[in-house]
Design a protein around this motif. Structure first.
Motif, PDB file in Angstrom:
ATOM      1  N   GLU A  74      11.410  12.124  18.372  1.00  0.00           N
ATOM      2  CA  GLU A  74      10.180  12.462  18.935  1.00  0.00           C
ATOM      3  C   GLU A  74       9.497  11.834  17.868  1.00  0.00           C
ATOM      4  OE1 GLU A  74      11.235  16.624  19.304  1.00  0.00           O
ATOM      5  OE2 GLU A  74      11.613  16.612  21.036  1.00  0.00           O
ATOM      6  N   VAL A  75       9.717  11.776  16.915  1.00  0.00           N
ATOM      7  CA  VAL A  75       8.682  11.127  15.511  1.00  0.00           C
ATOM      8  C   VAL A  75       8.525   9.955  16.321  1.00  0.00           C
ATOM      9  CG1 VAL A  75       8.453  11.540  13.226  1.00  0.00           C
ATOM     10  CG2 VAL A  75       9.846  13.164  14.547  1.00  0.00           C
ATOM     11  N   GLU A  76       7.505   9.785  16.050  1.00  0.00           N
ATOM     12  CA  GLU A  76       6.505   8.335  15.682  1.00  0.00           C
ATOM     13  C   GLU A  76       5.291   8.597  14.409  1.00  0.00           C
ATOM     14  OE1 GLU A  76       3.970   7.919  19.050  1.00  0.00           O
ATOM     15  OE2 GLU A  76       3.045   5.880  18.003  1.00  0.00           O
ATOM     16  N   ILE A  77       5.437   6.933  13.510  1.00  0.00           N
ATOM     17  CA  ILE A  77       5.384   7.290  12.586  1.00  0.00           C
ATOM     18  C   ILE A  77       4.406   5.551  11.704  1.00  0.00           C
ATOM     19  CG2 ILE A  77       5.368   7.252   9.311  1.00  0.00           C
ATOM     20  CD1 ILE A  77       8.603   7.990  10.436  1.00  0.00           C
ATOM     21  N   ASP A  78       3.057   6.178  11.884  1.00  0.00           N
ATOM     22  CA  ASP A  78       2.301   4.964  11.177  1.00  0.00           C
ATOM     23  C   ASP A  78       2.309   4.687   9.902  1.00  0.00           C
ATOM     24  OD1 ASP A  78       0.157   3.178  10.491  1.00  0.00           O
ATOM     25  OD2 ASP A  78      -0.852   3.737  12.058  1.00  0.00           O
ATOM     26  N   LEU A  79       3.026   3.521   9.009  1.00  0.00           N
ATOM     27  CA  LEU A  79       3.596   3.839   8.065  1.00  0.00           C
ATOM     28  C   LEU A  79       2.253   3.289   6.760  1.00  0.00           C
ATOM     29  CD1 LEU A  79       7.074   2.391   7.745  1.00  0.00           C
ATOM     30  CD2 LEU A  79       6.626   4.644   7.122  1.00  0.00           C
ATOM     31  N   LYS A  80       1.768   2.339   7.607  1.00  0.00           N
ATOM     32  CA  LYS A  80       0.345   1.803   6.963  1.00  0.00           C
ATOM     33  C   LYS A  80      -0.855   3.118   6.550  1.00  0.00           C
ATOM     34  CE  LYS A  80      -2.983  -2.509   8.076  1.00  0.00           C
ATOM     35  NZ  LYS A  80      -3.618  -2.823   8.483  1.00  0.00           N
ATOM     36  N   HIS A  81      -1.198   4.108   7.382  1.00  0.00           N
ATOM     37  CA  HIS A  81      -2.498   4.854   7.763  1.00  0.00           C
ATOM     38  C   HIS A  81      -1.661   5.986   7.213  1.00  0.00           C
ATOM     39  CE1 HIS A  81      -3.831   1.353  11.045  1.00  0.00           C
ATOM     40  NE2 HIS A  81      -4.371   1.865   9.982  1.00  0.00           N
ATOM     41  N   ARG A  82      -0.598   5.773   7.059  1.00  0.00           N
ATOM     42  CA  ARG A  82       0.322   7.171   6.836  1.00  0.00           C
ATOM     43  C   ARG A  82      -0.290   8.027   7.751  1.00  0.00           C
ATOM     44  NH1 ARG A  82       0.996   6.083   0.698  1.00  0.00           N
ATOM     45  NH2 ARG A  82       1.632   9.005   0.924  1.00  0.00           N
ATOM     46  N   HIS A  83      -0.149   7.856   9.364  1.00  0.00           N
ATOM     47  CA  HIS A  83       0.229   9.351   9.979  1.00  0.00           C
ATOM     48  C   HIS A  83       1.756   9.713  10.587  1.00  0.00           C
ATOM     49  CE1 HIS A  83      -4.225   8.712  11.816  1.00  0.00           C
ATOM     50  NE2 HIS A  83      -4.211   8.648  10.334  1.00  0.00           N
ATOM     51  N   VAL A  84       1.642  10.679  10.578  1.00  0.00           N
ATOM     52  CA  VAL A  84       2.960  11.139  11.253  1.00  0.00           C
ATOM     53  C   VAL A  84       3.208  12.186  12.819  1.00  0.00           C
ATOM     54  CG1 VAL A  84       5.728  12.246  10.717  1.00  0.00           C
ATOM     55  CG2 VAL A  84       4.160  10.590   8.623  1.00  0.00           C
ATOM     56  N   ALA A  85       3.412  11.485  13.624  1.00  0.00           N
ATOM     57  CA  ALA A  85       3.622  12.571  14.228  1.00  0.00           C
ATOM     58  C   ALA A  85       4.397  12.966  15.769  1.00  0.00           C
ATOM     59  CB  ALA A  85       2.469  12.294  15.754  1.00  0.00           C
ATOM     60  N   ARG A  86       4.687  14.431  15.743  1.00  0.00           N
ATOM     61  CA  ARG A  86       5.705  14.907  16.626  1.00  0.00           C
ATOM     62  C   ARG A  86       5.566  15.432  17.962  1.00  0.00           C
ATOM     63  NH1 ARG A  86      10.091  19.106  14.614  1.00  0.00           N
ATOM     64  NH2 ARG A  86      11.528  18.973  16.349  1.00  0.00           N
ATOM     65  N   GLN A  87       5.707  14.979  19.123  1.00  0.00           N
ATOM     66  CA  GLN A  87       6.227  15.064  20.258  1.00  0.00           C
ATOM     67  C   GLN A  87       4.079  14.897  20.559  1.00  0.00           C
ATOM     68  OE1 GLN A  87       7.652  18.842  20.534  1.00  0.00           O
ATOM     69  NE2 GLN A  87       9.126  17.764  22.121  1.00  0.00           N
ATOM     70  N   GLY A  88       3.970  13.540  19.797  1.00  0.00           N
ATOM     71  CA  GLY A  88       2.304  13.546  19.661  1.00  0.00           C
ATOM     72  C   GLY A  88       1.240  14.745  18.566  1.00  0.00           C
ATOM     73  N   GLN A  89       1.751  15.585  18.493  1.00  0.00           N
ATOM     74  CA  GLN A  89       1.069  16.282  17.239  1.00  0.00           C
ATOM     75  C   GLN A  89       1.270  15.878  16.117  1.00  0.00           C
ATOM     76  OE1 GLN A  89      -0.570  19.299  18.260  1.00  0.00           O
ATOM     77  NE2 GLN A  89       0.115  18.592  20.132  1.00  0.00           N
ATOM     78  N   ARG A  90      -0.020  15.439  15.126  1.00  0.00           N
ATOM     79  CA  ARG A  90      -0.010  15.445  14.385  1.00  0.00           C
ATOM     80  C   ARG A  90       0.339  16.261  12.971  1.00  0.00           C
ATOM     81  NH1 ARG A  90      -4.214  12.695  11.176  1.00  0.00           N
ATOM     82  NH2 ARG A  90      -2.778  12.593   8.444  1.00  0.00           N
ATOM     83  N   LEU A  91       1.967  16.018  12.290  1.00  0.00           N
ATOM     84  CA  LEU A  91       2.051  16.608  11.430  1.00  0.00           C
ATOM     85  C   LEU A  91       1.484  16.356   9.800  1.00  0.00           C
ATOM     86  CD1 LEU A  91       5.925  15.894  12.596  1.00  0.00           C
ATOM     87  CD2 LEU A  91       4.581  17.852  12.608  1.00  0.00           C
ATOM     88  N   GLU A  92       1.082  17.424   9.208  1.00  0.00           N
ATOM     89  CA  GLU A  92       1.102  17.020   6.936  1.00  0.00           C
ATOM     90  C   GLU A  92       2.050  17.182   6.635  1.00  0.00           C
ATOM     91  OE1 GLU A  92      -2.026  17.271   6.562  1.00  0.00           O
ATOM     92  OE2 GLU A  92      -2.234  17.103   8.635  1.00  0.00           O
ATOM     93  N   LEU A  93       2.702  16.004   6.021  1.00  0.00           N
ATOM     94  CA  LEU A  93       3.459  16.187   5.248  1.00  0.00           C
ATOM     95  C   LEU A  93       2.710  15.243   3.421  1.00  0.00           C
ATOM     96  CD1 LEU A  93       5.292  15.080   7.106  1.00  0.00           C
ATOM     97  CD2 LEU A  93       6.136  12.795   6.235  1.00  0.00           C
ATOM     98  N   THR A  94       3.318  16.401   2.771  1.00  0.00           N
ATOM     99  CA  THR A  94       3.376  15.967   1.379  1.00  0.00           C
ATOM    100  C   THR A  94       2.880  14.368   1.086  1.00  0.00           C
ATOM    101  OG1 THR A  94       4.845  16.176   0.416  1.00  0.00           O
ATOM    102  CG2 THR A  94       3.303  18.175   0.481  1.00  0.00           C
ATOM    103  N   PRO A  95       2.863  13.991   0.137  1.00  0.00           N
ATOM    104  CA  PRO A  95       2.813  12.729  -0.459  1.00  0.00           C
ATOM    105  C   PRO A  95       4.262  12.404  -0.651  1.00  0.00           C
ATOM    106  CG  PRO A  95       0.828  13.422  -1.508  1.00  0.00           C
ATOM    107  CD  PRO A  95       1.003  14.685  -0.812  1.00  0.00           C
ATOM    108  N   LYS A  96       4.301  13.343  -1.630  1.00  0.00           N
ATOM    109  CA  LYS A  96       5.903  13.209  -1.872  1.00  0.00           C
ATOM    110  C   LYS A  96       6.992  13.350  -1.119  1.00  0.00           C
ATOM    111  CE  LYS A  96       5.891  12.038  -6.367  1.00  0.00           C
ATOM    112  NZ  LYS A  96       4.811  10.582  -6.484  1.00  0.00           N
ATOM    113  N   GLU A  97       6.605  14.042   0.377  1.00  0.00           N
ATOM    114  CA  GLU A  97       7.449  14.305   1.510  1.00  0.00           C
ATOM    115  C   GLU A  97       7.835  12.371   2.574  1.00  0.00           C
ATOM    116  OE1 GLU A  97       7.286  18.375   2.173  1.00  0.00           O
ATOM    117  OE2 GLU A  97       6.123  17.677   3.593  1.00  0.00           O
ATOM    118  N   PHE A  98       6.213  12.436   2.444  1.00  0.00           N
ATOM    119  CA  PHE A  98       5.799  10.915   2.861  1.00  0.00           C
ATOM    120  C   PHE A  98       6.705   9.395   2.355  1.00  0.00           C
ATOM    121  CE2 PHE A  98       3.558   6.467   3.657  1.00  0.00           C
ATOM    122  CZ  PHE A  98       3.554   6.907   5.368  1.00  0.00           C
TER     123      PHE A  98
END
Ligand code: CA
Length: 227
Positions: free
Chosen positions: A135-159
């Motif tokens: 259910e996860v979508e990641i835009d590695l260039k813009h550092r966006h992570v979403a799950r079921q369309g909801q934006r997730l907050e990841l710490t820089p090291k998690e990312f």
């Protein structure tokens, strides 16, 4: 700086290559035996491997096949004495990227190395600009992570941990390697720091964090991102 591993049992060729390629600015590692080389590739993960075919311990075909079997897609250039050997290689489809015939000129070999390193970098970049799993979508260039369309907050090291795992998806990654690549060598972070980040990532990304489907543990070896 690119790290190259030369696997060659003939001392003259090995040291000649090592000398020339370090002069060109590569970080050069050398091994004489196939089986030892395989372990070295797994532990040090060079950017490219120059692989002789006839080797003690384990031959070049077997080393290459084993690497691909483990999901390691680093470029491998075979060094071969005869075209008949390479006919066997292509016949067996062991997954080498290129080959050069001995005796070869160092200039020709360097040109091949540069091509393979460029292809490899392109493969990685284009393969991972955007990535989806479950259910996860990641835009590695813009550092966006979403799950079921909801934006997730990841710490820089998690990312960074997630990005590293995705870029090396399929590979079994030791904790030491992940620490070195994500945190850098001069750091206070230890394997428990990494384990904590993995736990947090699973909570944020996995449907069932207790039974992870993507960010899996490999007993005694480390972690693996499964597609
Ligand atoms: Ca040999």
């Amino acid at each position: 700086m690119y790290k190259l591993l030369i696997v060659e049992d003939e001392e003259v060729i090995r040291s000649g290559l090592a000398l020339n390629l370090s002069r060109e600015g590569y970080d050069v590692l050398t091994e004489e035996q196939g089986d030892v080389a395989l372990q070295r590739i797994l532990s040090e993960s060079p950017d490219l491997v120059l692989l002789d075919i006839r080797l003690p311990g384990m031959n070049g075909f077997e080393v290459c096949r084993e690497l691909r079997h483990r999901g390691i897609d680093r470029p491998v250039i075979m060094l071969t004495a005869k075209t008949e050997e390479i006919d066997r290689v292509t016949g067996l489809e062991i997954g080498a990227d290129d080959y050069v015939l001995k005796p070869f000129s160092i200039r020709e070999l360097e040109a091949r190395i540069r091509i393979q390193l460029r292809h490899s970098a392109q493969r990685r970049r284009s393969a991972v600009a955007k990535y989806r799993f479950g259910e996860v979508e990641i835009d590695l260039k813009h550092r966006h992570v979403a799950r079921q369309g909801q934006r997730l907050e990841l710490t820089p090291k998690e990312f960074e941990t997630l990005r590293f795992m995705i870029e090396h998806r399929g590979e079994v990654l030791s904790r030491e390697r992940m620490l070195a690549e994500v945190w850098g060598y001069s750091t206070d972070a230890n394997t428990r720091t990494l384990d904590t980040h993995i736990l947090h990532l699973r909570k944020k990304l996995e449907a069932d964090p207790a039974q992870p489907r993507y960010i899996v543990s490999v007993y005694g070896e480390g972690y693996q991102f499964k597609e």
